[in-house]
Design an enzyme around this catalytic site. Structure first.
Site, PDB file in Angstrom:
ATOM      1  N   ILE A   1      -3.290  -3.015  -4.407  1.00  0.00           N
ATOM      2  CA  ILE A   1      -2.907  -3.439  -5.713  1.00  0.00           C
ATOM      3  C   ILE A   1      -1.867  -4.286  -6.036  1.00  0.00           C
ATOM      4  O   ILE A   1      -1.764  -5.071  -6.757  1.00  0.00           O
ATOM      5  CB  ILE A   1      -3.135  -2.261  -6.579  1.00  0.00           C
ATOM      6  CG1 ILE A   1      -3.231  -2.497  -8.276  1.00  0.00           C
ATOM      7  CG2 ILE A   1      -1.750  -1.334  -6.706  1.00  0.00           C
ATOM      8  CD1 ILE A   1      -4.646  -3.003  -8.538  1.00  0.00           C
TER       9      ILE A   1
ATOM     10  N   ASP B   1      -9.187   9.233  -8.978  1.00  0.00           N
ATOM     11  CA  ASP B   1      -8.517   7.896  -9.074  1.00  0.00           C
ATOM     12  C   ASP B   1      -9.270   7.007  -9.675  1.00  0.00           C
ATOM     13  O   ASP B   1      -8.384   6.427 -10.424  1.00  0.00           O
ATOM     14  CB  ASP B   1      -8.378   7.471  -7.390  1.00  0.00           C
ATOM     15  CG  ASP B   1      -7.430   6.357  -7.215  1.00  0.00           C
ATOM     16  OD1 ASP B   1      -6.316   6.208  -7.586  1.00  0.00           O
ATOM     17  OD2 ASP B   1      -8.178   5.313  -7.037  1.00  0.00           O
TER      18      ASP B   1
ATOM     19  N   LYS C   1      -0.752   3.847 -12.034  1.00  0.00           N
ATOM     20  CA  LYS C   1      -1.419   5.004 -12.215  1.00  0.00           C
ATOM     21  C   LYS C   1      -2.092   5.677 -10.909  1.00  0.00           C
ATOM     22  O   LYS C   1      -2.221   4.794 -10.285  1.00  0.00           O
ATOM     23  CB  LYS C   1      -2.741   4.450 -13.228  1.00  0.00           C
ATOM     24  CG  LYS C   1      -3.551   3.631 -12.825  1.00  0.00           C
ATOM     25  CD  LYS C   1      -4.598   3.687 -11.771  1.00  0.00           C
ATOM     26  CE  LYS C   1      -5.247   4.893 -11.466  1.00  0.00           C
ATOM     27  NZ  LYS C   1      -6.120   4.572 -10.157  1.00  0.00           N
TER      28      LYS C   1
ATOM     29  N   SER D   1       8.579  -2.018   1.838  1.00  0.00           N
ATOM     30  CA  SER D   1       7.255  -1.468   2.040  1.00  0.00           C
ATOM     31  C   SER D   1       7.401  -1.603   3.587  1.00  0.00           C
ATOM     32  O   SER D   1       7.943  -2.131   4.498  1.00  0.00           O
ATOM     33  CB  SER D   1       6.185  -2.622   1.970  1.00  0.00           C
ATOM     34  OG  SER D   1       4.866  -2.075   1.685  1.00  0.00           O
ATOM     35  N   ARG D   2       6.933  -0.358   4.177  1.00  0.00           N
ATOM     36  CA  ARG D   2       6.943  -0.044   5.709  1.00  0.00           C
ATOM     37  C   ARG D   2       6.304  -0.870   6.849  1.00  0.00           C
ATOM     38  O   ARG D   2       6.824  -1.389   7.620  1.00  0.00           O
ATOM     39  CB  ARG D   2       6.567   1.376   5.938  1.00  0.00           C
ATOM     40  CG  ARG D   2       7.194   2.521   5.236  1.00  0.00           C
ATOM     41  CD  ARG D   2       6.461   3.749   5.095  1.00  0.00           C
ATOM     42  NE  ARG D   2       5.120   3.496   4.732  1.00  0.00           N
ATOM     43  CZ  ARG D   2       4.008   4.319   4.786  1.00  0.00           C
ATOM     44  NH1 ARG D   2       4.197   5.542   5.294  1.00  0.00           N
ATOM     45  NH2 ARG D   2       2.775   3.887   4.550  1.00  0.00           N
TER      46      ARG D   2
END
Ligand code: NAP
Length: 311
Positions: free
Chosen positions: A17, A171, A93, A39-40
């Protein structure tokens, strides 16, 4: 009051997203300047990249805001760290893996005098505000939600959706609930639910919710991830003046069988406009009602085990 201020912003959780929607929406908004990401496994060109939000917050002391795009199970810890570091926070969300943690974040944001925006992107779909306006003057007889898609097409390889806090079919289903709780003039209460849960998962692959509004008008929702190739993202509202139908997740609206002309689709640009206005006005926007209905479905629902999903 709004201002022309430009706020520096960072994204945490650069996945589907973030790449599909957040990065383009931020790039198109003159009031935000993306300066960093956490971010990993992923990096974004042209900004400073960190592995974790803690590293980012420690280094980016002048940062104004953070947009959290990782799965819900890590939302609370990331939001808490950002608010405690004095950043304004926008939550993808659902706003949390549970309701109580969102309430805790709301209090933390107030205590730190920072903006907290719990987004519901589907509420910014073009059909939603016209539907809300029309329904405000009508007598509603019943509501029927059908929110069905193929999980293998929309969530390939996502293990977090099957884990506690991942919501399973809720979801996407929570997007429908975010629209329903926006367009209906009265509160919606869950009365009963059935959740079909694969034997190898902690969350449902399908669900049916029986709700009523505070006048007893039935609100029924069917969510299914075992659906064929053509998605069904529809909400029908029967009124004494005819049927209002929202389809394609909020991109289309018809009333009495006649299509209503709508503005262009711009859910995420609209979310960032709203976030900018909230920051400029020192305001919050946190509405847990869609998440509360999902939590109630887990509380009141009857769980039925179905065959393993199998990855
Ligand atoms: P995703 O691609 O699976 O995850 C986003 C990124 O979060 C991952 O690439 C990963 O990046 C990071 N992440 C995953 N697990 C993590 C963990 N335990 N700790 C820290 N970071 C972690 O998921 P998504 O589809 O973008 O969805 C993310 C959120 O957006 C969800 O809440 C979803 O409901 C919402 N959303 C998704 C869509 C959609 O179409 N996909 C639409 C609207 C809203 P690293 O491995 O690099 O850290």
């Amino acid at each position: 009051m709004t201002t022309n201020s430009t706020y520096s912003i960072a994204i945490a959780g650069v996945g589907k997203i973030a790449r599909d929607q957040h990065l383009p929406a931020i790039a198109a908004h003159s009031g935000f300047d993306l300066v960093a990401c956490a971010s990993r496994h992923a990096e974004v060109d042209g900004v400073r990249n960190y592995k974790t939000i803690e590293e980012l917050l420690a280094a980016e002391t002048g940062l104004d805001a953070v947009s959290l795009c990782a799965p819900p199970q890590v939302r609370y810890a990331q939001a808490r760290a950002a608010l405690e570091a004095g950043k304004h926070v926008m939550l993808e969300k659902p706003p949390g893996a549970g309701v109580s943690e969102v309430e805790a974040l709301r209090e933390l944001a107030s205590a730190h005098n920072r903006t907290l925006f719990a987004t519901w992107h589907s509420r910014h779909a073009s059909a939603v505000e016209p539907a809300r306006g029309w329904l405000a003057q009508r007598t509603i007889r019943g509501v029927h939600v059908r929110w069905k898609e193929d999980v293998r097409r929309w969530h390939p390889g996502q293990q977090w959706i099957w884990e506690p806090g991942g919501l399973g079919v809720f979801d996407p289903g929570i997007n429908a609930l975010s629209i329903v709780t926006r367009i209906l003039p009265r509160a919606v209460l869950l009365r009963a639910a059935t959740l079909w849960v694969p034997s190898d998962a902690a969350t449902p692959i399908a669900a049916e919710l029986d709700c009523v509004d505070t006048l007893g008008v039935p609100v029924r929702a069917e969510f299914d991830w075992r659906h064929g190739p053509v998605e069904q993202w529809e909400i029908d509202v029967e009124t004494t003046d005819g049927l209002l139908s929202i389809s394609e997740g909020g991109k289309r609206l018809s009333i009495g069988g006649e299509p209503v002309e709508l503005g262009p689709e711009r859910e995420y640009p609209s979310l960032y406009e709203h976030f900018h206005t909230l920051i400029a006005n020192g305001a919050h926007d946190v509405d847990v009602r869609p998440l509360q209905l999902v939590a109630d479905a887990f509380l009141l629902g009857r769980q039925v085990e179905v065959e393993a999903f199998g990855g």
